[in-house]
Design an enzyme around this catalytic site. Sequence first.
Site, PDB file in Angstrom:
ATOM      1  N   HIS A  37     -14.276  30.420  15.988  1.00 38.89           N
ATOM      2  CA  HIS A  37     -13.368  29.434  16.577  1.00 38.89           C
ATOM      3  C   HIS A  37     -12.982  29.985  17.947  1.00 38.89           C
ATOM      4  CE1 HIS A  37      -9.974  26.799  17.137  1.00 38.89           C
ATOM      5  NE2 HIS A  37     -10.238  26.170  16.006  1.00 38.89           N
ATOM      6  N   ARG A  80      -7.288  22.035  22.846  1.00 41.80           N
ATOM      7  CA  ARG A  80      -8.363  21.747  23.815  1.00 41.80           C
ATOM      8  C   ARG A  80      -8.635  20.252  23.842  1.00 41.80           C
ATOM      9  NH1 ARG A  80     -13.147  23.490  22.193  1.00 41.80           N
ATOM     10  NH2 ARG A  80     -12.396  24.073  20.140  1.00 41.80           N
TER      11      ARG A  80
END
Length: 574
Positions: free
Chosen positions: A237, A259
Site C-alpha cells: 500500500h 489520494r
Amino acid sequence: MLERFATDVLILGSGGAGLFAALHAHQANPELGITIASKGLVGKCGCTRMVQGGYNVALNPGDSIERHFMDTIEGGKWLPNQNMAWTLVSKAVERVQELENEVGCFFDRNPDGTLHGKAFAGQTFDRTVHKGDLTGIEIINRLMEQVWARPIQRLEEHRAVAFIPAAGRQALAGVLLIDMRSGAFRYVAAKAVLLATGGGPTMYRYHTPSGDKSMDGLAMALRLGLPLRDMEMVQFHPTGLLAGPDTRMTGTVLEEGLRGAGGHLINGRGERFMQARDPRAERATRDFVSRCIYEEMRAGRTTPHGGVYIKMGHLGQDQVAKQFKGMVERCADCGFDLAGGLVEVVPTAHYLMGGLVCEVDTATELPGLFVAGEDAGGAHGANRLGGNGVANSTVFGGIAGDTMANWIARNRAERPPDEAVLRFELARAQYPFTRPRGDLNQLRERLLDVMWDDVGVIRDGAGLRRGMSTIDTLERELLASGLADGERPFNLAWHDWLNLRSLIEVSKAIVAAALKRENSRGAHFREDFPEAGDLASSTFTVVRQRDEALAIAAEPVEFTIVRPGESLLQRAAP
Ligand SMILES: Cc1cc2nc3c(=O)[nH]c(=O)nc-3n(C[C@H](O)[C@H](O)[C@H](O)COP(=O)(O)OP(=O)(O)OC[C@H]3O[C@@H](n4cnc5c(N)ncnc54)[C@H](O)[C@@H]3O)c2cc1C
C-alpha cells in the site's frame, strides 16, 4: 504434555473466513461439532477487524458482476484463477445480503436507501460498500455475536503449529496446537480442517497486518509438501504512516481515499513527483504509486524518516478534518497535522495475493484440508483490488463451511494420526528450549530489512539471490539460538521464536517465486525484467517444499472465462 480432543470441523483462524465457515457449517448440519481455534481472541484479532475502506460488490444500477469480474482480472494482470474470481464477484452479492439480513450488519446508504458504494483505485465503478471507515469492526462484531449464539466451541489463544496427516499420509487427521495461556500441547482430531490463518506479509520492515499473523498456516502447508501459488505477489500500500522506528504506528495504513480525494505526494525537496509519471498522478494504482515513492526514496529525495510526504491542506483544512476524521486523529497521535500540514508516508506491505492452491469449493489436494481467505491463492493473481479482500474471505469462508459439511457426510470415519509425525512436530515446537539463549530481536530486525531491501517494491535477480542467501543465514542463526527460560505459560519469547521461524520459511518461498518470475506483473516488479510479457501465454508460479529444498514451477493460466484482449462487457456472462 499432550491433551487430545476430537471435533468434526476444526477451523484455524477467526477472521472473516473462519467465522463465516463456522456459521455455514453449522447451518448446513447443526449436529456437527465445530471448533474454532484462534491465535488471538475471537472477534479481536486478525485483519478482517482492521478493514477500513470496505467491501466490493456489484449491486447498484450501472454496475454488473461482469464489470466487477473484468476489473478483478485486469487488476490481477490476467493471472487470477478465473473460476475463483468469478465465484468471488458473483457470490459477493449474496454474501453482502446475508451480512445485512442474517448476520445483522448495517452499511452506509444512499438517500434512496440503496447501499452506498465508494470509489476505490483500479475499479471502473464506485462499488465499495462500507460502514464509515470502520467496516471491519461492523462485520467482525456481528459475526462474533452470531458465533457466540451457537454451540460452536472456541479455543482462543491457541496457536496451530502443525498439520498431522493420517497414518499412511493420504489424508489429514488433525492439527497440533499450543494453548498459549498454559503452554500445553493439544492435538485436535478433525474430520475436516479449514486453514484460515490469513496470510499477512509481516516479514517486511513496513507492514500493515495485525501482529498475530506470522504466516504460520502457509508455513505448515509448505512443510506438508502442499503447493503454494503466486507467492511473489506481495501487495504494498503506498501510504503507510512513517512516524519513526519507536512506534508500532509506523507502517499502518493511511487510507487510499486520501489520494482519491486529491491528496498530493511530495518528496523531501518539496516537489510533487507523480504528475510527471502518470496522467492519473496520485490516483494511479497502488503498485505503481508504491514504486514511484520507492524510487524517490532510493534517489535520496526523502523526508527526515526516509519516506515522502502526503499533503491534503490544499483541499481545505475543515473539509479534510471532516471527511477523514479517523485519519486526521491517527496522524495527530503521532504528531502530524494531516488536515493542514505534511505527513510522512512510506509504502507498506499490506496483503499476500499468493497462497495455498485450492479448488473453487476450497478443497486442497490433501483430503480433509480446506482453505479460505488470505491463506488461499488464486482469486487475485498479481494484484488484489482494494475491497476484494474482505469479500474474498467472507465468500470463500461461507463456501468452505458448506463444503466441509458435505464432505463430512461422505467421509465419516475417524482417521487416526500418524503418531511418528505427531512426536516429530511436538519436538519441533519445543526445539528452542533445547538451544542456548540468542538475540531474537536482532534476527527479526535483519529479516525485516532484507525483505524490504532485497525482496520489496522493486526487485532484481542479484538482489533476490542476495536476499535468499541472507535469509538462509538467518535461518541457521535462528536454529542455533533458543530461549532464556523454559516456562511455558504465556511465554511470548517462545511464540516470537515460532513466529520468526514461520516468517523465514515463507519468506524463502516468496524469494524463490520472485526469482522464477522473469517479468513484471502487478505487485511484482523486476528491474531486470520490466516488461509484463505475453499475456496469452501467462503462467503462475507454484512452490512446494520437497525434503528440505523448495521446488518451483511455472504453470499456464487457464483462461476459462475470458482471454486477454477480450472483455465480458461485450458478450453474455458464462
Ligand atoms: C489495515 C488493513 C486494512 C484493510 N482494509 C481492507 C479493505 O478496506 N477492504 C478489503 O477488502 N480488505 C482490506 N484489508 C484486507 C482484509 O483485511 C483481509 O483480506 C481479510 O480480512 C483476511 O481475512 P481472513 O479471514 O483470511 O484473515 P484474518 O481476518 O486476518 O484472520 C486470521 C485469523 O487467523 C488467526 N491465526 C493466525 N495464525 C494462527 C495460528 N497459527 N493458529 C491459529 N490461528 C491463527 C488470527 O489470530 C486471526 O484470527 C485490510 C487489511 C488491513 C491489514
